[in-house]
Write a protein that holds these residues in place. Structure first.
Motif, PDB file in Angstrom:
ATOM      1  N   THR A  94       7.904  96.498   7.988  1.00 13.92           N
ATOM      2  CA  THR A  94       8.427  96.315   6.628  1.00 13.92           C
ATOM      3  C   THR A  94       9.960  96.303   6.592  1.00 13.92           C
ATOM      4  O   THR A  94      10.537  95.674   5.728  1.00 13.92           O
ATOM      5  CB  THR A  94       7.902  97.399   5.649  1.00 13.92           C
ATOM      6  OG1 THR A  94       8.072  98.672   6.237  1.00 13.92           O
ATOM      7  CG2 THR A  94       6.464  97.176   5.303  1.00 13.92           C
ATOM      8  N   LEU A 147       8.738  98.533   0.240  1.00 14.85           N
ATOM      9  CA  LEU A 147       9.825  97.622   0.633  1.00 14.85           C
ATOM     10  C   LEU A 147      11.182  98.252   0.348  1.00 14.85           C
ATOM     11  O   LEU A 147      12.106  98.144   1.140  1.00 14.85           O
ATOM     12  CB  LEU A 147       9.701  96.289  -0.102  1.00 14.85           C
ATOM     13  CG  LEU A 147       8.640  95.333   0.443  1.00 14.85           C
ATOM     14  CD1 LEU A 147       8.399  94.199  -0.526  1.00 14.85           C
ATOM     15  CD2 LEU A 147       9.038  94.809   1.815  1.00 14.85           C
ATOM     16  N   ARG A 174      11.721  93.329   4.718  1.00 15.49           N
ATOM     17  CA  ARG A 174      12.688  93.589   3.644  1.00 15.49           C
ATOM     18  C   ARG A 174      14.005  92.868   3.930  1.00 15.49           C
ATOM     19  O   ARG A 174      14.622  92.272   3.050  1.00 15.49           O
ATOM     20  CB  ARG A 174      12.909  95.108   3.513  1.00 15.49           C
ATOM     21  CG  ARG A 174      14.094  95.511   2.659  1.00 15.49           C
ATOM     22  CD  ARG A 174      13.879  95.120   1.196  1.00 15.49           C
ATOM     23  NE  ARG A 174      15.122  95.200   0.430  1.00 15.49           N
ATOM     24  CZ  ARG A 174      15.548  96.274  -0.202  1.00 15.49           C
ATOM     25  NH1 ARG A 174      14.844  97.394  -0.179  1.00 15.49           N
ATOM     26  NH2 ARG A 174      16.679  96.242  -0.877  1.00 15.49           N
TER      27      ARG A 174
END
Length: 127
Positions: free
Chosen positions: A64, A105, A68
């Motif tokens: 993630t 996120l 992101r």
């Protein structure tokens, strides 16, 4: 009046070729997407006028933090590529089948991580 439900991330570009090349490079270098998802599917979800009409989900292989960072790097090309909109779209999942939420996120923003330099180099080459 209640605001109309958004069904698009508002891609501002005319031409999707560069975005596709970018996604292909990221796929090649950092395994952005899980094998259940193609680069064209990610491009389609990001650039379509109505992602609710698409009957597939996007599964990321990358962690993630890298996801992101990728989102942050491309969001200027969209009107609505916000973390909350990504969650509401119900289209984006981790390789472990967890839905990407604005919260996970948001807490994944880091300034140094393994893939950062690779991602930066790919973006530099695309300019």
């Amino acid at each position: 009046p209640k605001s109309k439900l958004k069904t698009s991330f508002g891609y501002k570009g005319e031409n999707k070729t560069n975005l596709l090349k970018l996604i292909e490079s990221l796929q090649l270098k950092i395994d952005l997407l899980d094998n259940r998802t193609t680069v064209n599917q990610l491009l389609e979800v990001l650039t379509t006028n109505d992602y609710t009409k698409l009957d597939f989900k996007i599964y990321f292989e990358a962690n993630t933090t890298a996801i992101r960072y990728f989102i942050d790097k491309i969001k200027h090309q969209f009107k609505d590529l916000k973390l909350s909109q990504i969650e509401k779209s119900d289209k984006f999942y981790t390789k472990n089948d967890n839905k990407l939420t604005a919260q996970n996120l948001s807490s994944s923003k880091q300034f140094n991580f393994k893939e950062k330099e690779i991602i930066d180099n790919i973006f530099k080459q695309m300019q």
